[in-house]
Each structure stands twice: as structure tokens, then as C-alpha cells.
Motif scaffolding. Sequence first.
Motif, mmCIF file in Angstrom:
data_model
loop_
_atom_site.group_PDB
_atom_site.id
_atom_site.type_symbol
_atom_site.label_atom_id
_atom_site.label_comp_id
_atom_site.label_asym_id
_atom_site.label_seq_id
_atom_site.Cartn_x
_atom_site.Cartn_y
_atom_site.Cartn_z
ATOM 1 N N ILE A 227 47.937 76.142 28.375
ATOM 2 C CA ILE A 227 47.616 75.431 29.615
ATOM 3 C C ILE A 227 48.900 74.967 30.283
ATOM 4 O O ILE A 227 49.706 74.273 29.680
ATOM 5 C CB ILE A 227 46.742 74.193 29.328
ATOM 6 C CG1 ILE A 227 45.467 74.597 28.599
ATOM 7 C CG2 ILE A 227 46.423 73.457 30.612
ATOM 8 C CD1 ILE A 227 44.634 75.608 29.332
ATOM 9 N N ILE A 228 49.087 75.377 31.528
ATOM 10 C CA ILE A 228 50.322 74.942 32.208
ATOM 11 C C ILE A 228 50.028 73.832 33.208
ATOM 12 O O ILE A 228 50.820 72.918 33.397
ATOM 13 C CB ILE A 228 51.009 76.137 32.877
ATOM 14 C CG1 ILE A 228 52.366 75.706 33.424
ATOM 15 C CG2 ILE A 228 50.178 76.725 34.012
ATOM 16 C CD1 ILE A 228 53.342 76.795 33.500
ATOM 17 N N ARG B 27 45.438 78.278 33.130
ATOM 18 C CA ARG B 27 46.200 78.941 32.071
ATOM 19 C C ARG B 27 47.479 79.568 32.595
ATOM 20 O O ARG B 27 47.551 80.027 33.721
ATOM 21 C CB ARG B 27 45.334 80.009 31.403
ATOM 22 C CG ARG B 27 44.258 79.432 30.502
ATOM 23 C CD ARG B 27 43.413 80.540 29.938
ATOM 24 N NE ARG B 27 42.391 80.028 29.031
ATOM 25 C CZ ARG B 27 41.293 79.424 29.438
ATOM 26 N NH1 ARG B 27 41.074 79.259 30.729
ATOM 27 N NH2 ARG B 27 40.410 78.966 28.563
ATOM 28 N N LYS B 28 48.437 79.603 31.697
ATOM 29 C CA LYS B 28 49.748 80.159 31.997
ATOM 30 C C LYS B 28 49.635 81.640 32.363
ATOM 31 O O LYS B 28 48.787 82.351 31.813
ATOM 32 C CB LYS B 28 50.637 79.996 30.758
ATOM 33 C CG LYS B 28 52.114 79.831 31.069
ATOM 34 C CD LYS B 28 52.901 79.670 29.781
ATOM 35 C CE LYS B 28 53.238 78.208 29.534
ATOM 36 N NZ LYS B 28 54.032 78.019 28.313
ATOM 37 N N VAL C 292 54.887 77.057 38.578
ATOM 38 C CA VAL C 292 53.605 77.310 39.235
ATOM 39 C C VAL C 292 53.868 77.625 40.701
ATOM 40 O O VAL C 292 54.711 76.998 41.333
ATOM 41 C CB VAL C 292 52.694 76.056 39.150
ATOM 42 C CG1 VAL C 292 51.348 76.338 39.785
ATOM 43 C CG2 VAL C 292 52.527 75.603 37.712
ATOM 44 N N LEU C 293 53.162 78.625 41.214
ATOM 45 C CA LEU C 293 53.268 78.925 42.638
ATOM 46 C C LEU C 293 51.920 78.610 43.286
ATOM 47 O O LEU C 293 50.893 79.175 42.911
ATOM 48 C CB LEU C 293 53.629 80.396 42.843
ATOM 49 C CG LEU C 293 53.893 80.823 44.292
ATOM 50 C CD1 LEU C 293 55.081 80.054 44.868
ATOM 51 C CD2 LEU C 293 54.139 82.323 44.382
ATOM 52 N N LEU C 294 51.954 77.664 44.242
ATOM 53 C CA LEU C 294 50.729 77.253 44.914
ATOM 54 C C LEU C 294 50.662 77.981 46.243
ATOM 55 O O LEU C 294 51.633 77.998 46.998
ATOM 56 C CB LEU C 294 50.754 75.741 45.159
ATOM 57 C CG LEU C 294 51.075 74.899 43.932
ATOM 58 C CD1 LEU C 294 51.488 73.497 44.357
ATOM 59 C CD2 LEU C 294 49.882 74.853 43.005
ATOM 60 N N ILE D 228 42.157 89.942 42.939
ATOM 61 C CA ILE D 228 43.410 89.585 42.285
ATOM 62 C C ILE D 228 43.315 88.507 41.216
ATOM 63 O O ILE D 228 44.201 88.387 40.381
ATOM 64 C CB ILE D 228 44.479 89.154 43.317
ATOM 65 C CG1 ILE D 228 44.038 87.903 44.061
ATOM 66 C CG2 ILE D 228 44.788 90.287 44.276
ATOM 67 C CD1 ILE D 228 45.140 87.330 44.913
ATOM 68 N N SER D 229 42.261 87.695 41.224
ATOM 69 C CA SER D 229 42.330 86.528 40.353
ATOM 70 C C SER D 229 41.726 86.785 38.981
ATOM 71 O O SER D 229 40.839 87.634 38.812
ATOM 72 C CB SER D 229 41.627 85.332 41.005
ATOM 73 O OG SER D 229 40.239 85.540 41.050
ATOM 74 N N ASP D 230 42.243 86.047 38.000
ATOM 75 C CA ASP D 230 41.688 86.100 36.653
ATOM 76 C C ASP D 230 40.605 85.045 36.497
ATOM 77 O O ASP D 230 39.623 85.226 35.806
ATOM 78 C CB ASP D 230 42.795 85.825 35.628
ATOM 79 C CG ASP D 230 43.965 86.758 35.823
ATOM 80 O OD1 ASP D 230 43.760 87.979 35.728
ATOM 81 O OD2 ASP D 230 45.075 86.260 36.109
ATOM 82 N N TYR D 231 40.852 83.894 37.126
ATOM 83 C CA TYR D 231 39.894 82.795 37.052
ATOM 84 C C TYR D 231 39.561 82.347 38.464
ATOM 85 O O TYR D 231 40.383 82.461 39.375
ATOM 86 C CB TYR D 231 40.466 81.610 36.258
ATOM 87 C CG TYR D 231 40.838 82.004 34.853
ATOM 88 C CD1 TYR D 231 39.870 82.008 33.844
ATOM 89 C CD2 TYR D 231 42.130 82.392 34.549
ATOM 90 C CE1 TYR D 231 40.204 82.402 32.565
ATOM 91 C CE2 TYR D 231 42.474 82.786 33.264
ATOM 92 C CZ TYR D 231 41.506 82.794 32.276
ATOM 93 O OH TYR D 231 41.827 83.189 31.022
#
Lengths: 288, 258, 284
Positions: free
Chosen positions: B9-10, B35-36, B175-177, B219-222
Motif C-alpha cells: 500500500i503506497i 496499491r503500489k 504517486v502521480l495524481l 487503463i486502470s487496475d482498480y
Amino acid sequence: MENKLKIRKFKDKAFFIAVCAFSALAAVPLVAIIVKVVMKGYKQLNMDFFTETSPTTFEAMIAKASGSLIPGGVLNGLTGTLIMVGIAAVISIPFGIMCGVYLSEKPKAAFSGLIRFLSELIQGIPSIIVGMIVYSWIVLPLGSYSALAGGVSLAIMMLPLVIRSTEETLKMLPSSLKEAGLALGCSYKSVILKILLPSAAGGLFTGVLLAISRVMGETAPLMLTALGSTLVNWDVTAPTSALPLLIWEFYNDPNLVDMIWSSSLLLLVIVLLLNLAAKAIVNKRRTA
Amino acid sequence: MDAETQNNIILKFDDVSISYTPGVNAVKNVTADIRKNSITAIMGPSGCGKSTLLRAVNRMHELYPHITTTGKILINGIDILKTDPIKVRRMAGMVFQRPNPFPTMSIYQNVIAGYSLNGINLPKQEKDAIVEECLRNVGLWDEVKDSLNKKGTFLSGGQQQRLCIARALALKPDVLLMDEPTSALDPIATNRIEDLLVGLKDQLTIVIVTHNMSQAARISDYSMFMYLGDLVEFDSTQKMFTNPNDKRTEEYLNGRFG
Amino acid sequence: MRDRIFKSLLFLSSLLILFISGGIFYSLFSGSVQAFDEFGIIGFITSGEWNPNPGNEQYGALPFIAGTIATSFVALILCIPFSLPVALFNGEYFRGKKIAGVLGTVVDLLAGIPSVVYGLWGFYVLRPIVSSLGLSEQGLGIFTASAVMAIMIIPYAASLSTEFISMVSNELKEGAYSLGATRMEVIKSVIFPACGSGIFASYVLALGRALGETMAVTMLIGNTDNIPTSLFDTGNTMASIIANQFGEASGLKLSSLIAIGLLLFIITALINLLGKMIIKKFTK
């Protein structure tokens, strides 16, 4: 890294404090000037000050010798300012508003661009030059300094201010307003006179107030056009005094020098009240 | 949650609420673990609080004193709401809705802006290396390598946005927001950026706000689904798009509102 | 039909501006002819001699051009450390807050104070200070005039700069903050570069104001016809020599004063034009 961050944050804070400090300092002159003028001027403000004309050097000398207040007042200046600002208003308000309407009706025309450019040019002319010009236009032909010449020079200074505020105010009105009027079959003239101008009245009034307060304190052009007078004078072709002219005269006469503060106080109160009134109207319209 | 996932967890939201006006929460008690090396998409209709939540991570709300944030946000276990915002902003980079390269700076200066703004003077060689690496990372190097001294504003919208991503990457954030980074771009430019994000995944963790469901799916995992300030559902993207738990999520994904 | 009359009335009133400006050009040019004929335009501008004695009358504008430029630029420099912080205070740090409104009003009121009152204040408050510091014997001169003028132009410089600073978009500022910049760094590296030309134009327009300022300068500059040689030397500006000597002038002297007026008019018009052009380009 940690250290560097501390330095950066310190600089940031120091800069902020400096900005606040110097901003506060910029407000000091206003307070200083008002305090000085009030402290030295209020004593002279009595009934006579508003009902008597300005004293002569001799009268002042006698009063000073006996240790009493200098007699007399600034009635001649008040009436003169009233006449000349009146003349300026009578000329510049109708013409300025009409010209402003013209510009807002034809915003893109080349001729409008020229008028706008020249209007801005006139607004930027140093007031002493306006005085010089009106001297050659009116004082020389009439053979005398006059309230008329003074009034015209103030009118030339007011005109661009009125034009500009009229155009800006009208520009902010929604175009649907005009279309609604025309759709009802109103003539062009009544749309402008009965719909547009009344809707813009608040803005126009503010613009006029600011323009008046701006020219009311003008001294330089009046020196070359109205000259000044020790008497209350209602003849617009004769030399006439004005409040700022009186201040200039008192300043130049060692015996009358005590009068400068009270007359400055009066002028300052009038001008600043006009300014604040204009600002209050603007704020009220904005929040309403 | 086992220890291994815990280590993974990042970014952690713990009971985060944000309000613009006292008493009215735009984001309500959000708790979530990111998650990282993943891409997490935050979805939801306009005004659901998704951007508000994202901007809190970068402490952007700090700039507007009327906004209050409560709860905890942890990056690598550090409570960022109690950390100096300047440090936080270097841990979490931000890319905005509309590309905002600094108009007075060249492309080169824009990439290195994170250092120059912070008063860090790197040797020329090091700067050159950072600029090249970051521009390569966003696939912009070949397009601009001959015009590094031109103003960034001369680039197309998509290129400008990639420049802004490079600018954020230069500071090597964890982290890139990204706040709807493609909403102002055409489909081709959008595509390039999406590819780019997937490629960046092994370097950092990406949280992206989007109202484009298919983008989230691609594109997203979550995925997180937010509605009226609540975090309604947070699950793997695959699960959410095939078998959502909550009725509201299902309705949103089926285009009933949004 | 009546609409047409009304429309021509509007048009005619806009012609008034045309007539006034045409008249001003004509009067200034025709009034200056005698002086320019006598001394030549270049000769008039470059001569430092101002000698009204009948018989060997000699008039040159150089001392007054020098005085005008000296006072205006010193005033401009003196006003920056106050007007720029005010602009940052109102346009960035406290934008839209009540305190900014208060400071804005106070600074705007500075523009409302009549020039002659500034002159009095300068003469009775500032001049004794300058004099007691031993900077100049009488306390009159370029510096005293400039200091008061600096206060007078603060509102003009500050209100326009405030507007330009507050126009810098939040997106841009957020971009810089997101990289970890402090507020000062954002101001220095993003806000100033983004609206620098607008701020510059504000100061150009403030300079235009300063060039034509008459009463306060006339009361404080010392009114001597020499080219000022130091900050504390006395002198005259183009506006103050007209205010001082126009009343009793005639003939060649009158023409020379009008010629100075023409030069002053041209300089201020050019400066104002420059300021407005920069703004137009900037806001496009």
C-alpha cells in the motif's frame, strides 16, 4: 535538503511580511495628509468661513497683530467652484453621454476607434496644457479671464471621463434589453432614452461623480483661465475665484498663509466624500 | 489484509472528509488503500467529489483557506496532512485537467521547473539528463528534441499535456495524481497518453480522475466509484465493470446518470 | 424621421471630441511657430539658455525637459517599493478579501487628493525634513518634488498592476504549487513572468501621469531655470515653468512657453500610447 527547505520557507515568510509592511506604508500618506490638514485647519472653520469672502492681506495683518483669527472666509471660492464646475457639467455631461452612446452603438466602426483614441488622448493631456489652450481660445478673444474660460477648461477634462464611463456602463448591459425594446416597436430614440440610459443610470451617475471630484481640485488650468477674484462674482465673463485657486493664493501670501489649511480641509472633505459616494454606489450595485 | 499487501500500500485514505462550506461535506468519510505500481481510476458523475479527493492528496486545498480537510491521508506511512505541503507535493506529482505549461518558460525550462522553482541548481549535465529522460518517458523527446528552447505553449494540446506529465515526473514522485488529464484533448492525443500511463506503471503509482468510463476500463487496475461525496465502491476494475456490488455503480456504468 | 435626427445628434456630439483635439493641435502648433522660427526646433530643444531680458531674449527648453524627466523617473522609482507590494497584497495574497478592499479604497483616495493639497503637505511637512537632514538648504528641489509625486502616482500604478496580477490563472499557479514551490517562488517565477508586460505598462502609464503633474511640483521644485545637476538641486519642469511664467508672458516668451507645452503634450501622448499598446497586446 531539510535545511534548504527551512531557508526557502523563511524567505517566503519574510517576503510576505515585507509585502504587508510596504503595503501598510503606502496607506500612511493619506492618513498623514488628512491628520495634518484637519489638525491645522479645523480652528478656522466657523460660520464666517462659509459666508464671508476672502480677506485682504491688510485685514489679515491687523488680525494677526492683535492675535485673533484671520477674518473672512472662502465664499468667493465656493461660489466660483460652483459656477465653473456647473459650466463644466452642463457642457460635458450631455455631450459626453451622447458621445458614449454613439461609441457603444457603433463599437467596431473605424470612426468610433478614432473618437475613442482622441478621447483617451485628451484624457492624458496635462491639465496645465488644457489651461493654456483655453487661454488662447477664450481669454484672449474676450480680453479677460473668466469663469466661462475656467468652466470650459474643466469641461474638456471631464468630457473624456464621462464618455468612457458611459461607454463602459452601456457595454455591460445585456443586448437583449435593446432587442426587447425594439421588438415592442419602440423607436430607436425611445429605446435609448427610455430603456438603455435609465438602466445605466447608476453607472452614469458614478462616472459623473468621479469626473466632478477629479476636476474640482484642479488648480493649474484655472490659474491660466479664471485667474481668481476676491469678490463673489456671478458674471461668467469676469475673473472668478475657486476653492483650489484660493488655496494657491493664500499659499503665496505670507499674511494669509493661516487660511490654507482650513480651505484645504474643506476642499479635501468635499472631494473625498464625492469619491467615497461614487465608490459606495459601485459597491452597492455590485452586491445588489 | 495480510502483511504483504499491507507493504504494497503506497497511498491510504483514512476517514477523509472535505468541505467547502462548514457543515457541508463534498467528500464524506472516504477510506481506501491504493496499491503500489497500479493505476486506480476514480469515477463518478460531476460534483461527486472525485477531483476534490484527488486534490487533497497534493494539498492543493491549502491554497483556498475556506476548504477544510479532516481524516488522514498516508503516503508510504507518512501522514501528509501533518507534513509540510512543499514536501508532500514533491512526493505526489499532479497533472491538471487542462495542460498548464508555464507560458514564459521554454520546453526545457518547463521540464526542469520543479527544480528551478525550488531553487535547486543542478549542473547542466544532470539537467540535460533529466530533461531527456523525462521527455523520453512521455514519448515527446523525438518530437521536440530540436526545439527545446521554444516556448511550451507552441506545442499542440496533447503535447502540452505530455510536457506537463514530464514536468511532474522530473521530480520523481511516488504517486502521480491526474485530474481528468485527457478531457481537453482529442481522441488521438488521449490514446497516446493512455498508452503512456500504462507504460509508466512500473515506475510509480497513478491515481486518475476520469468521467470517461471506457478510459477507466482500458487503463486502470482498480476503480473507485464515488457518488455525492461517498465512496460507493472500490474494487478491481474488472470486477466492477462486470459485476458491481452496488446498484448505483451499476446504474452509472449503464449510463443511467452521469 | 425623428430617429434620424436623434442619430445625427449622437454623431454630432462625437464630433465635439474631434473639434477639441483638432483645436488643441492647431493652437499648440500655431502658437509654437514663432519660437521654432526664431531658434529652430532642434535649437529650442537643445538650448539650456532661458533669458527673458528684453533685447537679448533667448529661450531653450532643455533645462525643463531635463527637470521633467528627472522628477518623473525619480518619482517612478520611489513609487515602486510601495505600489508593487500593494498590487501583490490586493491582487494575490488577499485577493477578494475585505482587507484588500479597504487598502484598495485607501490607495484610490490618494488619487482623489487635489494636487495643490499635496503641494502644501510637501512644503510644510516634507520640505522641513529634507532641509533638516541637510540634504539641501531650503529643502526644495528635484527630490522633494519627486517624493511627493511618487505618492501621487502610487494609486495609478497599483490599481492597474493589481488587476493584471489577479488575472493570472489559478491553473498556472496550481501547476507551480504542485511542483512544491513556495508562494514567493510562484510569484517570482510564474506570476511576474506571466503578467510582467502588464505591470510594466502600469508603470508606463503612471509615468505619463507624472510627466504632466503641475501644482505640487511647482510648489516644491524650487523654480530655477537651470539644468539640475543633482538629486537635491532646484529646477523646473515643463509644466511648472508654464504655471510660473505663463501669466505675465507675451511675444516670443509666450510662444516659447506654448512650444514647451507642445513638447510636453507630445511626450505624454507618446508615453500614454506606449502604455496602452502594451496593454492591448497583453490582454489579447
